[in-house]
Design a protein around this motif. Structure first.
Motif, PDB file in Angstrom:
ATOM      1  N   GLY A 152      45.704  39.575  37.727  1.00 21.94           N
ATOM      2  CA  GLY A 152      46.783  38.979  38.894  1.00 21.94           C
ATOM      3  C   GLY A 152      48.042  38.891  38.428  1.00 21.94           C
ATOM      4  N   VAL A 153      48.904  38.274  38.908  1.00 21.33           N
ATOM      5  CA  VAL A 153      50.350  38.465  38.303  1.00 21.33           C
ATOM      6  C   VAL A 153      50.535  37.527  37.069  1.00 21.33           C
ATOM      7  N   GLY A 154      49.903  36.443  37.148  1.00 20.87           N
ATOM      8  CA  GLY A 154      49.919  35.650  35.650  1.00 20.87           C
ATOM      9  C   GLY A 154      48.467  35.547  34.836  1.00 20.87           C
ATOM     10  N   GLY A 155      47.525  36.207  35.492  1.00 18.46           N
ATOM     11  CA  GLY A 155      46.037  36.002  34.896  1.00 18.46           C
ATOM     12  C   GLY A 155      45.228  36.523  36.029  1.00 18.46           C
ATOM     13  N   ARG A 156      43.827  36.198  35.813  1.00 17.73           N
ATOM     14  CA  ARG A 156      43.042  37.099  36.643  1.00 17.73           C
ATOM     15  C   ARG A 156      43.198  36.550  38.175  1.00 17.73           C
ATOM     16  N   ALA A 157      43.095  37.382  38.967  1.00 20.91           N
ATOM     17  CA  ALA A 157      43.252  37.268  40.486  1.00 20.91           C
ATOM     18  C   ALA A 157      42.335  36.226  40.834  1.00 20.91           C
ATOM     19  N   LYS A 158      42.941  35.218  41.811  1.00 22.10           N
ATOM     20  CA  LYS A 158      42.049  34.256  42.244  1.00 22.10           C
ATOM     21  C   LYS A 158      40.540  34.795  43.289  1.00 22.10           C
ATOM     22  N   SER A 159      40.868  35.988  44.041  1.00 21.83           N
ATOM     23  CA  SER A 159      39.791  36.466  44.650  1.00 21.83           C
ATOM     24  C   SER A 159      39.930  37.934  44.610  1.00 21.83           C
TER      25      SER A 159
ATOM     26  N   LYS B  65      28.411  61.855  34.190  1.00 23.24           N
ATOM     27  CA  LYS B  65      29.488  62.844  33.492  1.00 23.24           C
ATOM     28  C   LYS B  65      29.908  62.603  32.103  1.00 23.24           C
ATOM     29  N   GLY B  66      29.269  61.238  31.686  1.00 24.37           N
ATOM     30  CA  GLY B  66      29.336  61.157  30.276  1.00 24.37           C
ATOM     31  C   GLY B  66      30.550  60.314  30.008  1.00 24.37           C
ATOM     32  N   VAL B  67      31.102  59.757  30.915  1.00 20.36           N
ATOM     33  CA  VAL B  67      32.492  58.781  30.887  1.00 20.36           C
ATOM     34  C   VAL B  67      32.060  57.544  30.258  1.00 20.36           C
ATOM     35  N   SER B  68      32.635  56.978  29.059  1.00 22.46           N
ATOM     36  CA  SER B  68      32.436  55.593  28.475  1.00 22.46           C
ATOM     37  C   SER B  68      33.345  54.677  29.339  1.00 22.46           C
ATOM     38  N   PHE B  69      32.992  53.658  29.876  1.00 18.40           N
ATOM     39  CA  PHE B  69      33.807  52.946  30.776  1.00 18.40           C
ATOM     40  C   PHE B  69      33.558  51.397  30.655  1.00 18.40           C
ATOM     41  N   GLY B  70      34.666  50.761  31.012  1.00 18.64           N
ATOM     42  CA  GLY B  70      34.292  49.371  31.083  1.00 18.64           C
ATOM     43  C   GLY B  70      34.791  48.630  32.457  1.00 18.64           C
ATOM     44  N   MET B  71      34.519  47.428  32.877  1.00 13.40           N
ATOM     45  CA  MET B  71      34.987  47.000  33.970  1.00 13.40           C
ATOM     46  C   MET B  71      35.327  45.451  33.797  1.00 13.40           C
ATOM     47  N   VAL B  72      36.428  45.281  34.233  1.00 12.79           N
ATOM     48  CA  VAL B  72      37.084  43.659  34.281  1.00 12.79           C
ATOM     49  C   VAL B  72      37.204  43.193  35.653  1.00 12.79           C
TER      50      VAL B  72
ATOM     51  N   PHE C 284      38.041  49.251  36.797  1.00 15.94           N
ATOM     52  CA  PHE C 284      37.332  50.321  35.732  1.00 15.94           C
ATOM     53  C   PHE C 284      38.260  50.854  34.943  1.00 15.94           C
ATOM     54  N   TYR C 285      37.902  50.878  33.502  1.00 10.41           N
ATOM     55  CA  TYR C 285      38.797  51.439  32.499  1.00 10.41           C
ATOM     56  C   TYR C 285      37.964  52.539  31.817  1.00 10.41           C
TER      57      TYR C 285
ATOM     58  N   ILE D 127      44.691  49.880  23.016  1.00  7.48           N
ATOM     59  CA  ILE D 127      44.860  48.979  23.971  1.00  7.48           C
ATOM     60  C   ILE D 127      43.659  48.271  24.408  1.00  7.48           C
ATOM     61  N   GLN D 128      43.730  47.173  25.087  1.00  2.95           N
ATOM     62  CA  GLN D 128      42.817  46.205  25.522  1.00  2.95           C
ATOM     63  C   GLN D 128      42.855  46.203  27.076  1.00  2.95           C
ATOM     64  N   PRO D 129      41.933  46.097  27.688  1.00  3.67           N
ATOM     65  CA  PRO D 129      41.842  45.977  29.061  1.00  3.67           C
ATOM     66  C   PRO D 129      42.773  44.869  29.576  1.00  3.67           C
ATOM     67  N   PRO D 130      43.438  45.027  30.791  1.00  3.89           N
ATOM     68  CA  PRO D 130      44.501  44.200  30.797  1.00  3.89           C
ATOM     69  C   PRO D 130      44.156  42.757  31.785  1.00  3.89           C
ATOM     70  N   THR D 131      44.711  41.865  31.756  1.00  3.48           N
ATOM     71  CA  THR D 131      44.334  40.470  32.374  1.00  3.48           C
ATOM     72  C   THR D 131      45.293  40.160  33.286  1.00  3.48           C
ATOM     73  N   THR D 132      46.890  40.632  32.967  1.00  9.20           N
ATOM     74  CA  THR D 132      47.596  40.234  34.119  1.00  9.20           C
ATOM     75  C   THR D 132      48.395  41.849  34.290  1.00  9.20           C
ATOM     76  N   TRP D 133      49.368  41.636  35.516  1.00  6.70           N
ATOM     77  CA  TRP D 133      49.866  42.921  36.040  1.00  6.70           C
ATOM     78  C   TRP D 133      50.989  43.295  34.757  1.00  6.70           C
ATOM     79  N   ASN D 134      51.635  42.467  34.026  1.00  8.51           N
ATOM     80  CA  ASN D 134      52.450  43.116  32.659  1.00  8.51           C
ATOM     81  C   ASN D 134      51.678  43.671  31.795  1.00  8.51           C
ATOM     82  N   ASP D 135      50.464  43.172  31.661  1.00 10.71           N
ATOM     83  CA  ASP D 135      49.325  43.855  30.729  1.00 10.71           C
ATOM     84  C   ASP D 135      48.998  45.279  31.245  1.00 10.71           C
ATOM     85  N   LEU D 136      48.736  45.288  32.623  1.00 13.61           N
ATOM     86  CA  LEU D 136      48.320  46.662  33.156  1.00 13.61           C
ATOM     87  C   LEU D 136      49.540  47.569  33.134  1.00 13.61           C
TER      88      LEU D 136
END
Length: 414
Positions: free
Chosen positions: A282-289, A271-278, A142-143, A153-162
């Motif tokens: 993972g280390v180099g991209g979306r986690a496998k599971s 509570k009126g929070v605007s949120f997104g979910m991704v 959640f972000y 900023i944009q939602p992360p897709t890798t650990w470095n992004d995060l």
């Protein structure tokens, strides 16, 4: 707290009345967060409708908070008064002790075949299913959209992004750039989510504990060095931050990112929070599971009501009832039929991202009778791995040795 006030009633054995009726007793967990949405209401309606269609079977349900329900069932079993059924968090101890019916003894073939395979497989001990999945959930990242927009900023897709996003959020004064709840409430969940995103998990490919694998040590070393050590996890040490507190901070707009399950959506919206979910990066991209969680239904043999239990459980797992419960509490259905209906229904669009994660999710190793103790050890110890002076290798190594010892002592087998 007993939501039905039936502690005294449930202390006795199930039985038959003089009229030939059989009374089944079920102990169930409460998924509501207040009396207004207690699971008592769900079970009251379901039992009323079931009894109207099935003469000769009465059902009494005792609903207890998650803080009390597992202990209540344990107490009843120890006293020699097992309920006919229990809907709680773990089944393996009772299965290993020979107290439970096999799933195929208390479910018709169509109902048993309707379970999602990844869930029913997790209900097995020594390749025999005893635990019947009752409700499921997965986790997403959640972000806070408002905070992300302010930080550009944009939602992360890798650990470095995060990590980069967390730095940007910190620079904007966000209190918890990334909330990392490794406190004793539910640290085993946050830990598993991160281990999976790092490419490993609690077990190796042979079903043995592998907590201190090179990948797992690497995952917690990264957390310690790149998030905690750089002040990106907020003013509360991860080892003292509980999930409930992290969720509450998110609903107050104080958290940039955190791992969450479906119930956080409702709380944040309220509570009126605007949120997104991704999906979890993972280390180099979306986690496998991702991590999946399932709660369990089990049937005790003590009272010998196999035929009546089967009639009732077939009704419980009817598609309309599975959907009703799932929608009520923002949970994922455990049957294929209900999942297909939910996936195709616009009213369930909020749950769709979580449902998409379920087939590739990995569950706790609940088929191991040692898991309860291992989980408790993780809750107590894992926060130290990312604390000042903490060593991921030392902490995970200690947890691994304790897990292997517990596994050998219980003769666990997934």
């Amino acid at each position: 707290m007993s939501a039905l006030g039936m502690t005294a009633v449930l202390a006795g054995c199930s039985g038959s009345s003089g009229s030939g009726e059989v009374t089944l007793r079920l102990v169930a967990a409460d998924y509501g967060d207040s009396s207004a949405d207690s699971s008592k209401k769900y079970w009251d309606t379901l039992v009323r409708d079931f009894e109207a269609e099935h003469s000769g079977i009465k059902v009494e349900v005792g609903v207890y908070s998650w803080n009390d329900v597992d202990a209540k069932v344990k107490e009843m079993v120890a006293a020699g008064h097992a309920p006919d059924m229990a809907q709680i968090g773990a089944y393996a101890d009772y299965a290993a002790a020979g107290r439970l019916y096999q799933a195929d003894e208390v479910l018709s073939i169509p109902v048993q075949a309707d379970f999602a395979s990844e869930l029913s497989n997790a209900g097995k001990v020594n390749r025999t299913q005893y635990g019947m999945p009752f409700a499921a959930s997965t986790r997403l990242l959640f972000y806070n959209k408002t905070l992300f927009s302010q930080a550009g900023i944009q939602p992360p897709t890798t650990w470095n992004d995060l990590a980069a996003d967390a730095q940007a959020l910190k620079a904007k004064g966000v209190k918890f750039p990334f909330a990392l709840p490794l406190g004793p409430e539910e640290a085993q969940a946050e830990t598993m989510q991160w281990l999976l995103s790092g490419g490993d998990g609690y077990l190796d490919g042979f079903g043995s504990y592998d907590l201190d694998s090179a990948q797992n040590v690497g995952t917690f070393t990264w957390l310690k060095d790149e998030l905690v050590g750089k002040g990106l996890t907020g003013p509360v040490a991860p080892g003292r931050l509980n999930r409930a507190d992290a969720f509450a901070a998110f609903t107050r707009g104080e958290v940039g990112m955190l791992n969450g399950h479906p119930s956080l959506m409702k709380a944040a919206r309220a509570k009126g929070v605007s949120f997104g979910m991704v999906p979890m990066p993972g280390v180099g991209g979306r986690a496998k599971s991702t991590m999946g969680v399932t709660d369990w239904m089990m049937a005790f043999k003590q009272n010998g009501h196999k035929a009546q239990i089967r009639e009732f459980l077939d009704y419980v797992y009817d598609e309309k009832n599975v959907l009703d419960f799932s929608r009520r509490y923002d949970l994922l259905p455990v049957t294929n039929s209900a999942q297909e209906t939910m996936a195709a229904s616009p009213r369930d669009a909020d749950l769709a991202p979580f449902l998409e994660q379920l087939p590739s999710s990995e569950l706790y190793p609940v088929g191991k009778t040692s898991w309860a103790g291992v989980s408790a050890d993780i809750k107590k110890q894992i926060g130290k791995a990312v604390g000042p002076g903490g060593s991921p290798a030392v902490i995970l190594g200690g947890l691994q040795r304790a897990a292997v010892t517990a596994d050998s002592a219980t003769g666990s087998a997934g």
